[in-house]
Design a protein around this motif. Sequence first.
Motif, PDB file in Angstrom:
ATOM      1  N   SER A  42       7.967   7.365   0.937  1.00 56.74           N
ATOM      2  CA  SER A  42       7.162   6.517   0.929  1.00 56.74           C
ATOM      3  C   SER A  42       7.779   6.226   1.970  1.00 56.74           C
ATOM      4  O   SER A  42       8.668   5.450   1.468  1.00 56.74           O
ATOM      5  CB  SER A  42       6.485   6.572  -0.104  1.00 56.74           C
ATOM      6  OG  SER A  42       6.031   5.455   0.127  1.00 56.74           O
ATOM      7  N   THR A  43       6.991   5.338   3.085  1.00 58.11           N
ATOM      8  CA  THR A  43       7.805   4.619   4.003  1.00 58.11           C
ATOM      9  C   THR A  43       7.993   3.323   3.088  1.00 58.11           C
ATOM     10  O   THR A  43       8.500   2.088   3.651  1.00 58.11           O
ATOM     11  CB  THR A  43       7.272   3.978   5.511  1.00 58.11           C
ATOM     12  OG1 THR A  43       5.872   3.771   5.320  1.00 58.11           O
ATOM     13  CG2 THR A  43       7.489   5.751   6.307  1.00 58.11           C
ATOM     14  N   ASN A  44       7.115   2.995   2.314  1.00 56.23           N
ATOM     15  CA  ASN A  44       7.091   1.831   1.479  1.00 56.23           C
ATOM     16  C   ASN A  44       8.123   1.615   0.591  1.00 56.23           C
ATOM     17  O   ASN A  44       8.389   0.669   0.632  1.00 56.23           O
ATOM     18  CB  ASN A  44       5.169   1.318   1.495  1.00 56.23           C
ATOM     19  CG  ASN A  44       4.699   0.284   2.107  1.00 56.23           C
ATOM     20  OD1 ASN A  44       4.279   0.388   3.143  1.00 56.23           O
ATOM     21  ND2 ASN A  44       3.827  -0.391   1.530  1.00 56.23           N
ATOM     22  N   GLN A  66       4.733  11.661   4.059  1.00 59.49           N
ATOM     23  CA  GLN A  66       5.636  11.778   3.650  1.00 59.49           C
ATOM     24  C   GLN A  66       4.814  12.414   2.353  1.00 59.49           C
ATOM     25  O   GLN A  66       4.106  13.052   2.331  1.00 59.49           O
ATOM     26  CB  GLN A  66       4.571  10.282   2.971  1.00 59.49           C
ATOM     27  CG  GLN A  66       4.863   9.364   4.238  1.00 59.49           C
ATOM     28  CD  GLN A  66       4.086   7.435   3.614  1.00 59.49           C
ATOM     29  OE1 GLN A  66       4.515   7.104   3.672  1.00 59.49           O
ATOM     30  NE2 GLN A  66       2.567   7.832   3.592  1.00 59.49           N
ATOM     31  N   ARG A  70       1.850   6.233  -0.994  1.00 58.28           N
ATOM     32  CA  ARG A  70       1.169   5.326  -1.994  1.00 58.28           C
ATOM     33  C   ARG A  70      -0.210   4.434  -1.077  1.00 58.28           C
ATOM     34  O   ARG A  70      -0.074   4.117   0.206  1.00 58.28           O
ATOM     35  CB  ARG A  70       1.916   4.544  -2.623  1.00 58.28           C
ATOM     36  CG  ARG A  70       2.895   5.142  -3.108  1.00 58.28           C
ATOM     37  CD  ARG A  70       4.246   4.406  -4.788  1.00 58.28           C
ATOM     38  NE  ARG A  70       5.147   3.222  -3.458  1.00 58.28           N
ATOM     39  CZ  ARG A  70       4.554   2.630  -3.280  1.00 58.28           C
ATOM     40  NH1 ARG A  70       3.207   1.659  -3.979  1.00 58.28           N
ATOM     41  NH2 ARG A  70       5.592   1.483  -2.845  1.00 58.28           N
ATOM     42  N   ARG A  72      -3.538   2.256  -2.449  1.00 64.32           N
ATOM     43  CA  ARG A  72      -3.488   0.795  -3.740  1.00 64.32           C
ATOM     44  C   ARG A  72      -3.842   1.133  -5.053  1.00 64.32           C
ATOM     45  O   ARG A  72      -4.664   2.088  -5.117  1.00 64.32           O
ATOM     46  CB  ARG A  72      -5.013  -0.301  -3.238  1.00 64.32           C
ATOM     47  CG  ARG A  72      -4.581  -1.261  -1.888  1.00 64.32           C
ATOM     48  CD  ARG A  72      -5.575  -2.143  -2.023  1.00 64.32           C
ATOM     49  NE  ARG A  72      -6.013  -3.049  -2.820  1.00 64.32           N
ATOM     50  CZ  ARG A  72      -7.838  -2.381  -3.694  1.00 64.32           C
ATOM     51  NH1 ARG A  72      -8.141  -2.020  -2.943  1.00 64.32           N
ATOM     52  NH2 ARG A  72      -8.370  -3.966  -4.454  1.00 64.32           N
ATOM     53  N   LYS A 137     -13.833   6.402   6.252  1.00 64.38           N
ATOM     54  CA  LYS A 137     -11.917   5.599   5.930  1.00 64.38           C
ATOM     55  C   LYS A 137     -10.611   6.550   7.294  1.00 64.38           C
ATOM     56  O   LYS A 137     -10.898   7.984   6.872  1.00 64.38           O
ATOM     57  CB  LYS A 137     -11.288   5.875   5.207  1.00 64.38           C
ATOM     58  CG  LYS A 137     -10.307   5.351   4.831  1.00 64.38           C
ATOM     59  CD  LYS A 137      -9.356   5.014   3.442  1.00 64.38           C
ATOM     60  CE  LYS A 137      -8.498   4.581   3.315  1.00 64.38           C
ATOM     61  NZ  LYS A 137      -7.754   4.126   2.215  1.00 64.38           N
TER      62      LYS A 137
HETATM   63  C1  BTN Z   1      -4.858   3.118   0.188  1.00 63.34           C
HETATM   64  O1  BTN Z   1      -6.101   3.031   1.231  1.00 63.34           O
HETATM   65  O2  BTN Z   1      -4.825   2.546  -0.272  1.00 63.34           O
HETATM   66  C2  BTN Z   1      -3.405   2.439   0.766  1.00 63.34           C
HETATM   67  C3  BTN Z   1      -2.688   3.495   2.466  1.00 63.34           C
HETATM   68  C4  BTN Z   1      -1.843   3.143   2.768  1.00 63.34           C
HETATM   69  C5  BTN Z   1      -0.836   3.748   2.864  1.00 63.34           C
HETATM   70  C6  BTN Z   1       0.613   3.972   3.860  1.00 63.34           C
HETATM   71  S1  BTN Z   1       1.528   5.292   4.627  1.00 63.34           S
HETATM   72  C7  BTN Z   1       2.364   4.140   4.553  1.00 63.34           C
HETATM   73  C8  BTN Z   1       3.019   3.243   3.808  1.00 63.34           C
HETATM   74  N1  BTN Z   1       4.197   4.063   2.998  1.00 63.34           N
HETATM   75  C9  BTN Z   1       3.322   4.736   1.921  1.00 63.34           C
HETATM   76  O3  BTN Z   1       3.272   5.144   1.506  1.00 63.34           O
HETATM   77  N2  BTN Z   1       1.663   3.565   1.811  1.00 63.34           N
HETATM   78  C10 BTN Z   1       1.721   3.019   3.380  1.00 63.34           C
END
Ligand code: BTN
Length: 281
Positions: A42-44, A66, A70, A72, A137
Motif C-alpha cells: 500500500s502506498t499509504n 497494490q 486500503r 476508509r 465512484k
Molecule cells: C476509500 O475509497 O475509502 C479511500 C481509498 C484510498 C485508496 C488509496 S490508493 C493509494 C493509497 N494507498 C492505499 O492503500 N490507499 C490509498
Amino acid sequence: MDENATQGLHTNPGLSLSNILAALPEDFPWRSHINCYDRIDSTNTAAKKAAAQGADAGTILIADSQTAGRGRLGRSFLSPPGMGIYLSVILRPKCPPGDLMHLTCAVAVAVSRAVAQCCGLQPGIKWTNDLVVSKRKLAGILTELSVNSDTGLVDFAVVGVGMNCCQRADDFPPELTEIATSIAMESGKAIDRSRLCAAMIMALYEMQQALICQKQAILQAYRANCITLGQKVCIIGAGSVRYAAALDIDDDGGLLVRYDNGETGTVTSGEVSVRGMYGYI
Ligand code: BTN
C-alpha cells in the motif's frame, strides 16, 4: 523504504517515473522526491513508514498496483495492475491536527481539478472522500495523520489517492460494477496515466500551499461540487443507522444534517459511512 516497497521499481511503461517527470515542469519542487513502483502493499502504508523514518515533505509514492490497498473505515481498495493510479504524498504542516480537519476536502477539490484539466471530466464529490462521475465512484481518498505527542503538533500527514483510469466495465468485479467507474469509461478515450498523475501531483502541491491560507475558498469549491448536499442520506455508524437530509459542509469539512426527527447535527468522517437512500450515491 522497506524491501516490499522497492520491488519492481518503475518498469511499467504506462505509468513510469520518466513519463511522469516528462509531464512536470523542470523546476517543480517535488521532482526529486517521486518514487514509482510496479507493485507495493500500500502506498499509504509505505509512505507512513518512510515518514516515520524521516522522509521529507513532498515525498511521493506511486504504484501501478497494490496488494493491500486500503480505504476508509478499514476497507480494502482494489488496485489491479495496468488500470489505475495509486498515489500517496507525505506532508508536514506545522500545526495542530485540528487545523487539518478540511484536508480530505482540499485533496478532493485538488484531484477533481486535475481530472477536469487533464481529461475534460468534472467529477462530483460524494462527502467526504469519493470522486464520482455518473453516480459511480471514480476515486477514493485516504488521509492519515501522525501527531507528535510532546508538541501536540502534526508530525506528518499522508494523503493517498486511488484513481480508476483504464478499466472497462467488465474489469470490475461483479460487486463493483454498479458502483465503480473509470476515466476511460466516462470519457471514451485512452488515458495517459503518467500525464494525469503529473497533473494530480501539481494539484496536490498547490493544495498544500493553499491549505491553511485559503481554507474558505477551498471549502467553497468543495461545497460547489459536493453531490451529497440536498440529498436524503443514510448515516451508518457503529451499530446505528440514521436518516437525514444533508444541508451543508461546515468550516471543518463536517456534514451538517437534519435528522428525520427534526434535530440537526454535524457528522464527521472518522466515524461513519454515508450512503444515499437507494444505493451508493
Ligand atoms: C476509500 O475509497 O475509502 C479511500 C481509498 C484510498 C485508496 C488509496 S490508493 C493509494 C493509497 N494507498 C492505499 O492503500 N490507499 C490509498
